[in-house]
Design an enzyme around this catalytic site. Sequence first.
Site, PDB file in Angstrom:
ATOM      1  N   LYS A   1      42.376  43.616  47.031  1.00 31.68           N
ATOM      2  CA  LYS A   1      41.601  43.060  47.706  1.00 31.68           C
ATOM      3  C   LYS A   1      40.842  42.185  46.554  1.00 31.68           C
ATOM      4  O   LYS A   1      40.140  42.835  45.781  1.00 31.68           O
ATOM      5  CB  LYS A   1      40.516  43.609  48.487  1.00 31.68           C
ATOM      6  CG  LYS A   1      39.908  43.001  49.814  1.00 31.68           C
ATOM      7  CD  LYS A   1      39.108  44.725  51.120  1.00 31.68           C
ATOM      8  CE  LYS A   1      38.429  43.469  51.692  1.00 31.68           C
ATOM      9  NZ  LYS A   1      38.098  44.505  53.095  1.00 31.68           N
TER      10      LYS A   1
ATOM     11  N   SER B   1      39.202  43.330  57.554  1.00 35.52           N
ATOM     12  CA  SER B   1      39.128  42.590  56.918  1.00 35.52           C
ATOM     13  C   SER B   1      40.267  42.561  55.272  1.00 35.52           C
ATOM     14  O   SER B   1      40.330  41.197  54.965  1.00 35.52           O
ATOM     15  CB  SER B   1      37.399  42.045  56.117  1.00 35.52           C
ATOM     16  OG  SER B   1      37.760  43.404  55.037  1.00 35.52           O
TER      17      SER B   1
ATOM     18  N   SER C   1      38.280  48.306  58.196  1.00 36.99           N
ATOM     19  CA  SER C   1      38.942  47.276  57.773  1.00 36.99           C
ATOM     20  C   SER C   1      40.253  47.436  56.474  1.00 36.99           C
ATOM     21  O   SER C   1      40.999  46.679  56.116  1.00 36.99           O
ATOM     22  CB  SER C   1      37.667  46.553  56.468  1.00 36.99           C
ATOM     23  OG  SER C   1      37.389  45.562  57.207  1.00 36.99           O
TER      24      SER C   1
END
Lengths: 99, 471, 476
Positions: B73, B148, B172
């Site tokens: 990420k 996310s 997330s």
Amino acid sequence: MAGLSREDVAKVARLARIALDDVELDRFTDQLAQVLEHARDLEALDLAGVAPTAHPHGLVNVVRDDVVRASLERTEVLAQAPDVAEDRFSVPRIIGEAP
Amino acid sequence: MNALEVAASVRAGETSALEVVAESLERVAARNEELNVFVHLDAEGALAAARRVDERVAAGETPALAGVPVALKDNLCVRGQPTTAGSRILAGWRPPYDATVVERLAAAGAVALGKANMDEFAMGSSTETSAYGPTRNPLDPTRVPGGSSGGSAAAVAAGMVPVALGSDTGGSIRQPAALCGLVGVKPTYGLVSRYGLIAFASSLDQIGPFAATVAEAALVLEVIAGHDPLDTTSLPEPAPALVGHLDDGVAGRRVGLCRELVEGADPEVVAAVQRAAEALARAGASVEEVSIPELRLGLSAYYLIAPAEASSNLARYDGVRYGLRVDGPDVEAMNVATRTVGFGDEVKRRIMLGTYALSAGYYDAYYGQALKVRTRMIEAFARAYARVDTLLGATAPSVAFALGAKTQDPLAMYLSDVFTIPTNLAGEAALSVPFGTGEGGLPIGVQLLGPARSEARLFAAARVLEAEVGR
Amino acid sequence: MSLPEGWEVVVGLEVHTELRTATKLFCGCANAFGAEPNTQTCPVCLGLPGSLPVLNRRAVELAMAIGLALHATVSSSTFHRKNYFYPDMPKDFQISQYDRPINAGGYLDLPDGSRVGIERAHLEEDTGKSTHLGGGGRIHGAERSLVDYNRSGVPLVEIVSAPDIRSAAQARAYAAELRGILIATGASDGRMEEGSMRVDANVSVHRVGEPFGTRCEMKNLNSLRSLQRAIDYEAERQYALVASGGVVRQETRHWDEDRGVTSTMRSKEEADDYRYFQEPDLVELVPEPAWVEAVRAGLGPMPAARRAHLAALLDEPTPAQLDAVGTVVDLGVDDFVEAAVAQGVEADRAIARAANELAGEARERPGLTPGAFAATLRLEQAGELSATQAKAVLATLALAGGDPVGVARELGFERMAAGELEGLIDGLIGEHPDEWGRFCEGDDKLAQFFTGRVMRATRGQADGKVVLDLLRARRG
């Protein structure tokens, strides 16, 4: 909790150093008011005497020894800076003194 | 491509890490333009790292993740590599250091291909708030992958990499895992070091894995978990044994089907959770319904606590030291111009919400009250875990929704996290495991929750569900 | 200066002291003064995204030591974030302590017997340092500012006094005594000029018996002298304002040492909203009794006790002698006095020499050990060296080291043979018969006439006391 006003949003935007035009100010006021309205369920709760939790677990006294570790190379530090002068980070003039 | 098989094969010298990584890069090339998964790809670096893994294997080392390609990420710092947290304000920033998890993955022989797209500063549930455009769901590119950590989830779901790392502040990892048909884990707060994770809400953030299977996720978590002296909030103990307990089963376990963790979900999601409960019962668990009314307060408390911490964590993006600067006549004007241009609307909303919640005159009513709710929630979970070992519920209220469906309605978007948020507030463990499909054949995830340090049990239960659906 | 009868100044001091740790408060960068700009920085003290603070144990212990020395209660504490934007603060918040400081409640007794309450002494991090280009280096009128983060994250303890101080002189005495305590605990080097100890003064005036007036905060007090002058100036300014029907506005004022005035720096009218909240990246500090006691056990004697100890070496000390005792303790050269006294040097001499000869380069005297100091004073006491010679030997030892006898010899300070002196005196009597006659008639002032000439002839090497004895003996 009184309703969130346009002035409240303008004030927090100033505190947060974000500029909003009139249209944005209206939109954000509406949206934030909605979220805060949803948070009204908290207002009704009687939580007197309940201790606040700022941390999910109860670790205490986490400290390190006072031993020097290598710092970063200055070239690497300053390489990321938007503007540099005299080996320092350069910024436009500062108007107010630090509190 | 299964991470365990890849690592075993590379360790055995049957395949080289170089071949594995090269293939992986080809799969990225095939679909990245369409899906917008990687915001930064480091193909050369990955190939060089793969060669080093091959040398280590040749020298007799047996790294746990030898040659396994991973996606990171974009809020995880990698030395010398662009790291933006999905924000324009960090465009061009290259950290001078590695996150602890990045070091640990590399030490275990994993090879990072690059940085996966995400909602800006992890604020969002659809990966649509990224300054670098939305990521599409590989299973249906008209839909969101969740967020996310949508880029990390999509990278695994598209078969580009077998495993990926995301971060979970209010769901997330688990929500995109559910929407992409993957296993996604939110570890106990402090189990994985946050050093090098660009902070959203420090008391809630945790890094965790995505994988197609439970075993792969467990292996990755074993590698990245364990005490780190660079993170004060890191739990003091070494990484727990997880892989060795995968087949422990659920016989004799007590599972609580939690009413508040399904209410309001689409009927097909509720039905999937019900079937999961039955499957666990068939495997020998005792299943009962439980109710924890305090969980209903989670969303409100979360949307005060997380923005409050974020408003402070994101103050440093001021144009002085790194990242974007939009100049102005004086330093304050420069700060304002930089932040106004550099942050997207969702980030601005949360910064302002958090600033408001902490400001003089409102602290007690909002932030202070939310911290007390947090106490209540922890106590309520503790009471539940005195009766049952594991809680079962939905991960997300629905299957993946269409791109753009919720972008104009922040509150509707926030409600996507209603089932995942309580675990973050309590600092406990939870994971999402695929269990059946719903509308349009899209995957549904069910959520397993446990107290702090209960990961091994959650993985064992997830494994039972995984076997039930035949993976 | 003083305010009119019935009026008084009320002062509370906020003292920030940098702690003498090897590393910064939350990272392993060196805590050292004077390095090249931005060479002592890392992801943590630059506030880079993803970095996290880890607390320095030694800083905690020094903070506890300060608290214990000030009779404060050391208790469980938390860290908070104080949020405000400023370019020298890399995270745009300062990690400080707020509603639960590590030390709370305490007091400081001053040499004059007065007591000043201590409200709290808490840990916090320092900021970086900005310099200003254009506009003469002052912040006002500058075109650009340059920031160096070497100081960012250096550990500080802020010591907040109660508003118990009632004069500029008392404020100065408080700061001086606190400085001595900080040095004695090993927490600080107490150097105000280098900014390692910074004093801000909250000053107000009121009519005795009435509520306190509105206070103003004085900044840029870079010495004890500045502190005293600024408070005196500010008290007069506020009194003049109030007496002429004006009102004092709450604000921060800058002391201009050259012009001797304070001026408005920053109005506090719009209340600052720092949005304090508990720092989620740090955990609670719970000093267990054993830890606190270990710190207490490591504390040496504080200045008051040391002054009492030295004063007890003197019989009925005079005010001047007590001043010298205070100087010895301020300089931290008690051990020199102790060594000399242990070797039989009179306490009065040891204290006077230590107070006067070890000042100045007190810190830069590598060659002068307590043992060499004691040996030099013994030579003086035995008459082997005159006072002037002894001082010269001490100065030479401080710079170059060596043993006192050898140094005296190198400086040519051989003891003058008595016969040699007598010959000299005979010669002087012959040259100045009138003066000698008056001396013999009892005009003792003329003793100075002759000893002065002997000293000049011997370039200061003769012992004045011996010369006087010889003169008196000759007079009969």
